[in-house]
Design a protein around this motif. Structure first.
Motif, PDB file in Angstrom:
ATOM      1  N   ILE A  59       1.586   7.593 -18.778  1.00 30.90           N
ATOM      2  CA  ILE A  59       0.873   7.766 -17.508  1.00 30.90           C
ATOM      3  C   ILE A  59      -0.611   8.005 -17.767  1.00 30.90           C
ATOM      4  N   ARG A  60      -0.897   8.868 -18.750  1.00 34.81           N
ATOM      5  CA  ARG A  60      -2.299   9.151 -19.060  1.00 34.81           C
ATOM      6  C   ARG A  60      -3.022   7.896 -19.553  1.00 34.81           C
ATOM      7  N   SER A  61      -2.344   7.094 -20.391  1.00 31.75           N
ATOM      8  CA  SER A  61      -2.951   5.870 -20.909  1.00 31.75           C
ATOM      9  C   SER A  61      -3.253   4.896 -19.777  1.00 31.75           C
ATOM     10  N   ASN A  62      -2.279   4.754 -18.832  1.00 28.79           N
ATOM     11  CA  ASN A  62      -2.482   3.857 -17.703  1.00 28.79           C
ATOM     12  C   ASN A  62      -3.612   4.349 -16.813  1.00 28.79           C
ATOM     13  N   ALA A  63      -3.669   5.671 -16.626  1.00 34.30           N
ATOM     14  CA  ALA A  63      -4.729   6.237 -15.793  1.00 34.30           C
ATOM     15  C   ALA A  63      -6.094   5.990 -16.411  1.00 34.30           C
ATOM     16  N   GLN A  64      -6.183   6.155 -17.746  1.00 33.07           N
ATOM     17  CA  GLN A  64      -7.449   5.899 -18.429  1.00 33.07           C
ATOM     18  C   GLN A  64      -7.826   4.421 -18.346  1.00 33.07           C
ATOM     19  N   LEU A  65      -6.815   3.532 -18.464  1.00 33.68           N
ATOM     20  CA  LEU A  65      -7.073   2.097 -18.383  1.00 33.68           C
ATOM     21  C   LEU A  65      -7.560   1.719 -16.993  1.00 33.68           C
ATOM     22  N   ASP A  66      -6.865   2.264 -15.939  1.00 33.12           N
ATOM     23  CA  ASP A  66      -7.273   1.982 -14.565  1.00 33.12           C
ATOM     24  C   ASP A  66      -8.688   2.469 -14.318  1.00 33.12           C
ATOM     25  N   SER A  67      -9.022   3.651 -14.880  1.00 39.86           N
ATOM     26  CA  SER A  67     -10.363   4.196 -14.708  1.00 39.86           C
ATOM     27  C   SER A  67     -11.400   3.304 -15.363  1.00 39.86           C
ATOM     28  N   SER A  68     -11.079   2.782 -16.557  1.00 41.96           N
ATOM     29  CA  SER A  68     -12.006   1.897 -17.269  1.00 41.96           C
ATOM     30  C   SER A  68     -12.218   0.593 -16.508  1.00 41.96           C
ATOM     31  N   VAL A  69     -11.112   0.029 -15.989  1.00 41.69           N
ATOM     32  CA  VAL A  69     -11.203  -1.222 -15.233  1.00 41.69           C
ATOM     33  C   VAL A  69     -12.022  -1.017 -13.969  1.00 41.69           C
ATOM     34  N   LEU A 127      11.244  14.580 -25.992  1.00 39.22           N
ATOM     35  CA  LEU A 127      10.377  13.539 -26.551  1.00 39.22           C
ATOM     36  C   LEU A 127      10.143  12.421 -25.535  1.00 39.22           C
ATOM     37  N   GLN A 128      11.176  12.045 -24.787  1.00 33.46           N
ATOM     38  CA  GLN A 128      11.021  11.013 -23.772  1.00 33.46           C
ATOM     39  C   GLN A 128      10.062  11.456 -22.673  1.00 33.46           C
ATOM     40  N   GLN A 129      10.150  12.740 -22.325  1.00 34.98           N
ATOM     41  CA  GLN A 129       9.249  13.265 -21.303  1.00 34.98           C
ATOM     42  C   GLN A 129       7.801  13.211 -21.774  1.00 34.98           C
ATOM     43  N   VAL A 130       7.579  13.583 -23.019  1.00 31.98           N
ATOM     44  CA  VAL A 130       6.222  13.540 -23.572  1.00 31.98           C
ATOM     45  C   VAL A 130       5.708  12.106 -23.599  1.00 31.98           C
ATOM     46  N   VAL A 150       0.839  -1.200   0.000  1.00 30.43           N
ATOM     47  CA  VAL A 150       0.000   0.000   0.000  1.00 30.43           C
ATOM     48  C   VAL A 150       0.876   1.253   0.000  1.00 30.43           C
ATOM     49  N   LEU A 151       1.929   1.247   0.821  1.00 32.22           N
ATOM     50  CA  LEU A 151       2.838   2.394   0.867  1.00 32.22           C
ATOM     51  C   LEU A 151       3.544   2.602  -0.471  1.00 32.22           C
ATOM     52  N   ASP A 152       3.964   1.505  -1.102  1.00 26.97           N
ATOM     53  CA  ASP A 152       4.649   1.611  -2.399  1.00 26.97           C
ATOM     54  C   ASP A 152       3.726   2.192  -3.462  1.00 26.97           C
ATOM     55  N   ARG A 153       2.468   1.760  -3.463  1.00 27.30           N
ATOM     56  CA  ARG A 153       1.524   2.282  -4.454  1.00 27.30           C
ATOM     57  C   ARG A 153       1.262   3.769  -4.247  1.00 27.30           C
ATOM     58  N   ARG A 154       1.162   4.193  -2.994  1.00 25.35           N
ATOM     59  CA  ARG A 154       0.956   5.620  -2.722  1.00 25.35           C
ATOM     60  C   ARG A 154       2.153   6.441  -3.187  1.00 25.35           C
ATOM     61  N   GLU A 155       3.360   5.907  -3.004  1.00 18.10           N
ATOM     62  CA  GLU A 155       4.551   6.621  -3.451  1.00 18.10           C
ATOM     63  C   GLU A 155       4.590   6.712  -4.970  1.00 18.10           C
ATOM     64  N   GLU A 156       4.199   5.632  -5.656  1.00 15.76           N
ATOM     65  CA  GLU A 156       4.152   5.663  -7.123  1.00 15.76           C
ATOM     66  C   GLU A 156       3.140   6.689  -7.620  1.00 15.76           C
ATOM     67  N   GLU A 157       1.993   6.764  -6.957  1.00 16.48           N
ATOM     68  CA  GLU A 157       0.979   7.745  -7.343  1.00 16.48           C
ATOM     69  C   GLU A 157       1.511   9.170  -7.152  1.00 16.48           C
ATOM     70  N   ARG A 158       2.234   9.396  -6.049  1.00 11.04           N
ATOM     71  CA  ARG A 158       2.790  10.722  -5.786  1.00 11.04           C
ATOM     72  C   ARG A 158       3.810  11.107  -6.862  1.00 11.04           C
ATOM     73  N   GLN A 159       4.690  10.159  -7.218  1.00 14.40           N
ATOM     74  CA  GLN A 159       5.688  10.441  -8.248  1.00 14.40           C
ATOM     75  C   GLN A 159       5.034  10.688  -9.606  1.00 14.40           C
ATOM     76  N   SER A 160       3.960   9.941  -9.904  1.00 15.37           N
ATOM     77  CA  SER A 160       3.265  10.141 -11.172  1.00 15.37           C
ATOM     78  C   SER A 160       2.651  11.533 -11.245  1.00 15.37           C
ATOM     79  N   LYS A 161       2.066  11.986 -10.146  1.00 11.08           N
ATOM     80  CA  LYS A 161       1.479  13.325 -10.117  1.00 11.08           C
ATOM     81  C   LYS A 161       2.544  14.395 -10.307  1.00 11.08           C
ATOM     82  N   GLU A 162       3.699  14.212  -9.652  1.00 11.75           N
ATOM     83  CA  GLU A 162       4.777  15.190  -9.792  1.00 11.75           C
ATOM     84  C   GLU A 162       5.288  15.231 -11.233  1.00 11.75           C
ATOM     85  N   LEU A 163       5.425  14.044 -11.859  1.00 13.98           N
ATOM     86  CA  LEU A 163       5.875  13.995 -13.249  1.00 13.98           C
ATOM     87  C   LEU A 163       4.862  14.663 -14.177  1.00 13.98           C
TER      88      LEU A 163
END
Length: 316
Positions: A291-301, A282-285, A167-180
């Motif tokens: 991230i957006r694709s994964n977020a949309q997939l998670d939302s759909s699931v 380009l790598q940043q984009v 649970v802690l690892d997932r919260r940290e990943e979410e935080r890093q994704s938001k910062e990115l």
């Protein structure tokens, strides 16, 4: 007729113990439940008191030595080894909800994780309301002591700590994704502003050969402002738009030597810096798009799971 077998029974806290003489495993369950005050409607399981071995077979029961001590367990109870302190003079017993204050190790009771463990023991769903600091406290707690505080077997307590760490690892990943994502949005806004400036300068240059001293080099195709940036001394690649960077990299070393009037070494260094800057953007984009694709997939699931959980509305 089967010989009657002397044995002993106790409950899972070991606070109650009785001697019985029974001919069978079923009779042990019946008489043992009566002696320990269990309800006749509740099913019980039998294990060896010393090591927790489950006893289910009548033949195995008969093979056990006389005066074997058994433990009778309800459905939600589990066997745990005996724990001693004070050189074995005091027995640590555990109750289904409340631990006897006289048998609790003072150092454990004073530990920050102890009160959190008691909350979990009463309601495991309270994990949802715990902060990251509280979850980390439970993860760092000694596994055997946590198991004892929760009334779990040590393996179950270890699995709980691994789950909390997840649970802690997932919260940290979410935080890093938001910062990115925030960094991407800032970079996108900056790049959009640079592109607007470049587009405006191009339009003004097309309408008028010279605007505020900024001329279009017909031989190179670069706006004079871009050439001025390229000839700058401090990281010119970071001040160019992505479109200009692509143009510079596409032209190549030889063409840019003629445009800038530099030697091969200096021109090569500039093109390498421009190519590295372009690749990084380009790598940043691509990272943010992923991230957006994964977020949309998670939302759909998640939506699909919620829809599956919602029962169909039928007529009465």
């Amino acid at each position: 007729m089967t010989d009657r077998k002397p044995c002993r029974v106790c409950n899972f806290t070991r606070q109650k113990s009785y001697g019985l003489v029974v001919p069978s495993l079923d009779e042990l369950k019946t008489k043992g439940s009566e002696s320990l005050g269990f309800s006749s409607a509740e099913s019980v399981s039998v294990v060896l008191e010393d090591d927790g071995t489950i006893v289910e077979d009548q033949a195995y029961f008969l093979c056990l030595p006389l005066n074997t001590k058994f433990m009778l367990l309800h459905k939600k109870e589990s066997w745990s080894p005996v724990r001693r302190m004070d050189g074995g003079t005091a027995w640590m017993a555990r109750d289904s909800m409340v631990l006897d204050a006289d048998t609790v190790d003072a150092s454990s009771a004073a530990a920050p994780w102890w009160s959190l463990a008691q909350q979990l023991k009463q309601d495991l769903a309270s994990i949802i309301l715990m902060s990251e600091t509280e979850l980390q406290t439970l993860v760092d707690a000694p596994c055997p002591d946590l198991a004892f505080a929760l009334g779990f077997q040590e393996k179950k307590a270890e699995d709980l700590q691994q789950t909390l760490q997840g649970v802690l690892d997932r919260r940290e990943e979410e935080r890093q994704s938001k910062e990115l994502l925030q960094l991407y949005l800032k970079a996108a806004e900056k790049e959009e502003g640079q592109q607007k400036e470049s587009s405006q300068a191009s339009q003004e240059g097309a309408a008028e050969v010279e605007v505020d001293g900024m001329e279009v080099d017909s031989a190179s195709g670069f706006i004079s402002r871009t050439l001025m940036v390229l000839k700058g001394k401090t990281s010119p690649e970071t001040r160019l738009s992505t479109e200009d960077l692509q143009m510079v990299v596409t032209r190549g070393v030889e063409a840019m030597e003629q445009v800038l009037g530099w030697d091969r070494t200096r021109t090569s260094a500039l093109l390498q810096a421009c190519e590295a800057e372009l690749t990084g953007r380009l790598q940043q984009v691509q990272a943010v798009q992923s991230i957006r694709s994964n977020a949309q997939l998670d939302s759909s699931v998640h939506s699909a799971e919620e829809a599956a959980k919602t029962p169909a509305q039928g007529s009465n």
